[in-house]
Design an enzyme around this catalytic site. Structure first.
Site, PDB file in Angstrom:
ATOM      1  N   ASP A  39      69.699 141.420 179.205  1.00  0.00           N
ATOM      2  CA  ASP A  39      68.486 141.944 178.582  1.00  0.00           C
ATOM      3  C   ASP A  39      68.207 143.353 179.098  1.00  0.00           C
ATOM      4  OD1 ASP A  39      68.015 139.676 177.114  1.00  0.00           O
ATOM      5  OD2 ASP A  39      66.547 138.829 178.501  1.00  0.00           O
ATOM      6  N   TYR A  67      72.722 135.275 189.589  1.00  0.00           N
ATOM      7  CA  TYR A  67      71.572 136.162 189.453  1.00  0.00           C
ATOM      8  C   TYR A  67      70.639 136.055 190.656  1.00  0.00           C
ATOM      9  CZ  TYR A  67      72.772 136.027 184.447  1.00  0.00           C
ATOM     10  OH  TYR A  67      73.424 136.095 183.239  1.00  0.00           O
ATOM     11  N   ASP A  81      59.041 136.798 180.030  1.00  0.00           N
ATOM     12  CA  ASP A  81      59.278 137.778 181.093  1.00  0.00           C
ATOM     13  C   ASP A  81      58.121 138.761 181.125  1.00  0.00           C
ATOM     14  OD1 ASP A  81      59.748 139.891 179.232  1.00  0.00           O
ATOM     15  OD2 ASP A  81      61.866 139.387 179.117  1.00  0.00           O
ATOM     16  N   ARG A 168      64.945 133.688 182.047  1.00  0.00           N
ATOM     17  CA  ARG A 168      63.493 133.772 181.840  1.00  0.00           C
ATOM     18  C   ARG A 168      62.917 132.432 181.406  1.00  0.00           C
ATOM     19  NH1 ARG A 168      63.253 136.109 176.169  1.00  0.00           N
ATOM     20  NH2 ARG A 168      65.426 136.669 175.723  1.00  0.00           N
TER      21      ARG A 168
END
Length: 288
Positions: A39, A67, A81, A168
């Site tokens: 993203d 991540y 988010d 998210r």
């Protein structure tokens, strides 16, 4: 002509497509792609495949990703988010132990409902296009796998997960499980398959290397995507068969399985599968 893998530390507010387009122009190449979308708000490992190496991008897309995600508890947004509109704000009374206690629910094989703000299509329309028009549609839950999920601190999680996992959404669902809501505030990808953040170059450095004709120094060979597979070498008569797409034989008795296959001088030819000392091609990578 360039061929190889350029690991970029994607900057914030760039799409993965933006990065590829910028490098396409700088390197003056047509065959270029990436190994898994990030993203715009996310940073971190974005493997970019150049030239013949683009044939390997699918293996990176399907690989596990790692991540570091910062979660802001007490806030729920429409995009799940921090870039979205706030839907609700709630008091946060949870402790570190409370957070750790819910994580096992989100570890392992599970179903995840993708967010409305995503590029998944429903009846030919991208979900985010519908979401921007205020339309919410039912979405089918998708199979994902979270192999590692651990707390770094009350606001940061380390996550190792399969392709198709929305971090998210994971943060949103964890916030819901805690009863206060949560939203993803910072996301950094630290690994994509075999490629880690310490292998990555800034986009500025990559563009500077393109200008100075030194980008070859930054490119990883295509076989670097397959470190988990052992290597075998073929004799030249078998190399010719392999390059023609035909089944070929190994030099010696070789255990059945997948291998990186090379010619006698070390040129990477293909990813192959050995069965009864015969090699069949999974994907070829030699220069035509």
């Amino acid at each position: 002509m360039f061929s190889g893998i350029l690991v970029i530390d994607k900057p914030r507010d760039w799409t993965s497509h933006d990065v590829v387009a910028k490098l396409r122009g700088a390197l003056k190449v047509k065959r270029i792609g990436h190994g898994g979308t990030l993203d715009p708000m996310a940073t971190g490992v974005l493997p970019v495949f150049v030239g013949r190496a683009t044939r390997a991008s699918e293996f990176c897309e399907n690989a596990d990703k790692e991540y570091l995600a910062e979660i802001t508890l007490g806030i729920v947004t429409d995009t799940q988010d921090i870039t979205g509109n706030i839907i609700s704000e709630n008091e946060v009374t949870v402790s570190l132990d409370d957070l750790k206690a819910v994580l096992p629910r989100f570890t392992g094989a599970q179903k995840q409902i993708p967010p409305m703000y995503s590029a998944i299509k429903k009846d030919g329309k991208k979900l985010y296009e519908l979401a921007r028009r205020g339309i919410d549609v039912p979405r089918e839950a998708r199979d994902i796998f979270v192999s590692e999920l651990e707390v770094v601190d009350l606001s940061t999680l380390r996550i190792v997960c399969s392709k198709g996992t929305y971090i998210r959404t994971l943060c949103h669902d964890i916030g819901a499980a805690l009863g206060c809501g949560g939203t993803l505030s910072v996301l950094r990808r630290t690994r994509a398959g075999a490629f880690t953040i310490d292998m990555a170059h800034s986009l500025d450095d990559a563009l500077a290397a393109a200008l100075s004709d030194t980008v070859s120094d930054l490119l990883l060979p295509v076989d670097s995507i397959f470190p988990e597979y052992p290597s075998i070498f073929l004799d030249y008569p078998e190399v010719k068969k392999a390059k023609n797409g035909a089944e070929c034989r190994t030099r010696d008795r070789t255990k059945d399985g997948k291998y990186r296959v090379y010619d006698p001088y070390g040129e990477f030819l293909l990813l192959g599968e050995v069965k009864n000392n015969k090699v069949t091609t999974i994907k070829s990578f030699f220069e035509v």
